[in-house]
Design an enzyme around this catalytic site. Structure first.
Site, PDB file in Angstrom:
ATOM      1  CE  LYS A   8       2.999  -1.628   7.113  1.00  0.00           C
ATOM      2  NZ  LYS A   8       3.952  -2.637   7.520  1.00  0.00           N
ATOM      3  CD  GLN A  59       4.424  -6.128   8.606  1.00  0.00           C
ATOM      4  OE1 GLN A  59       3.951  -5.346   7.783  1.00  0.00           O
ATOM      5  NE2 GLN A  59       4.910  -5.743   9.765  1.00  0.00           N
ATOM      6  CG  ASP A 116       9.711  -1.254   5.395  1.00  0.00           C
ATOM      7  OD1 ASP A 116       9.052  -0.332   5.889  1.00  0.00           O
ATOM      8  OD2 ASP A 116       9.435  -2.464   5.549  1.00  0.00           O
TER       9      ASP A 116
END
Ligand code: NDP
Length: 287
Positions: free
Chosen positions: A53, A97, A120
């Site tokens: 990322k 995460q 997300d």
């Protein structure tokens, strides 16, 4: 023989577009879109994702921050970090995460992220907006699948679309997006009867169950487009493989995504897209 849908090439094309848009954005606003990635614990796969990322951020010209917290981090510490990032003007997207260590309440943590920075698209506010078709962000993997279909010239309108898997991060939003694109959508799961027959009706089959090479040619109609979301280790050799038995299905399908090199590269790319969108919206909000 099926045409390969090359996720690496399509992802590279989209990242190039984002990099160009970012250069313009920086010129106009004097700052870069910013992403903060938070990881708790030592999960090796998660660490690889986090590293990728940051690399992707560099590639498109974003500002990024990484927070690697020890596995025994308590809830209050993590919530305080999220609160600080929510208020930080340099950060437009926050990604925590998953999975988190067991002692942390994932739902509570995700709820703490400002929905405007929820790149997300896991916050219930954003999930609700997707449900009514009025959204800023889409969850990265299903959004990546839609881009693969679109950029490969696959017509969705009026087509029989079968999604196998109903998770909140892949299957359910995937079904909604195919529906929004005017597909006729069926969602299958572990209790579906006659799964093979349902799959054989599909013009577009999306496999997202997490079972190595589960779908062989007997599940696939001649000429179907097959999208393999699965990311598994093949028990026989430990190599990365999808949910689709590629060797068996490839001669039957008209188009197919490989694993690796299909859906995988799209997920982080769509995260970049969401972060860019978030920066634009927040900039607009400030001005
Ligand atoms: P989950 O385990 O959360 O969900 C799996 C789904 O598949 C469930 O809905 C389950 O049904 C269904 N299922 C399991 N076994 C069967 C079966 N034999 N027949 C029919 N349905 C079945 O997985 P995710 O959605 O998170 O991930 C799915 C796959 O996609 C995994 O391989 C994962 O690694 C991969 N993935 C890949 C990404 C990428 O970037 N390429 C990103 C995210 C995930 P039920 O609900 O009834 O239990």
């Amino acid at each position: 023989m099926a045409k390969l849908i090359d996720g690496r090439a399509i992802a590279a094309e989209i990242r190039k577009e984002i990099a160009e848009e970012t250069a313009v954005f920086k010129g106009e606003n004097g700052y870069a879109p910013g992403l903060a990635v938070v990881i708790v614990g030592e999960d090796p796969a998660s660490k690889v994702y986090v590293r990728n990322k940051h690399r992707a951020c560099e590639e498109v010209g974003f500002y990024s921050e990484g927070y690697e917290l020890p596995a025994d981090t308590d809830e209050a510490t993590l919530l305080a970090l999220i609160e600080r990032l929510n208020r930080d003007d340099r950060i437009h997207g926050i990604l925590v995460q998953l999975p988190l260590p067991k002692h942390l309440d994932e739902e509570k943590i995700l709820l703490a992220i400002d929905p405007a920075k929820d790149v997300d698209a896991f916050h219930p506010y954003n999930v609700g907006r997707i449900m009514i078709g009025n959204y800023d962000f889409l969850p990265c993997t299903p959004a990546g699948v839609m881009q693969l279909l679109k950029r490969s010239g696959v017509e969705i309108e009026g087509k029989e679309c079968v999604v196998v898997g109903r998770s909140n991060i892949v299957g359910k939003p995937q079904a909604l997006l195919l529906l929004e694109a005017n597909g006729t959508v069926t969602v299958c799961h572990s209790r579906t009867k006659d799964l093979r027959d349902v799959c054989r009706r599909a013009d577009i089959l999306v496999a997202a169950i997490g079972k190595p090479e589960f779908f062989d040619a007997s599940y696939v109609k001649e000429g179907a487009v097959v999208i393999d979301v699965g990311m598994n280790r093949r028990p026989s050799d430990g190599k990365l493989c999808g949910d689709v038995d590629f060797a068996s299905v490839e001669p039957v399908a008209s188009m197919i995504t490989p694993v690796p090199g299909g859906v995988g590269p799209m997920t982080i790319t769509m995260l970049m897209k969401n972060t860019f969108t978030a920066a634009g919206k927040q900039g607009a909000r400030v001005k």
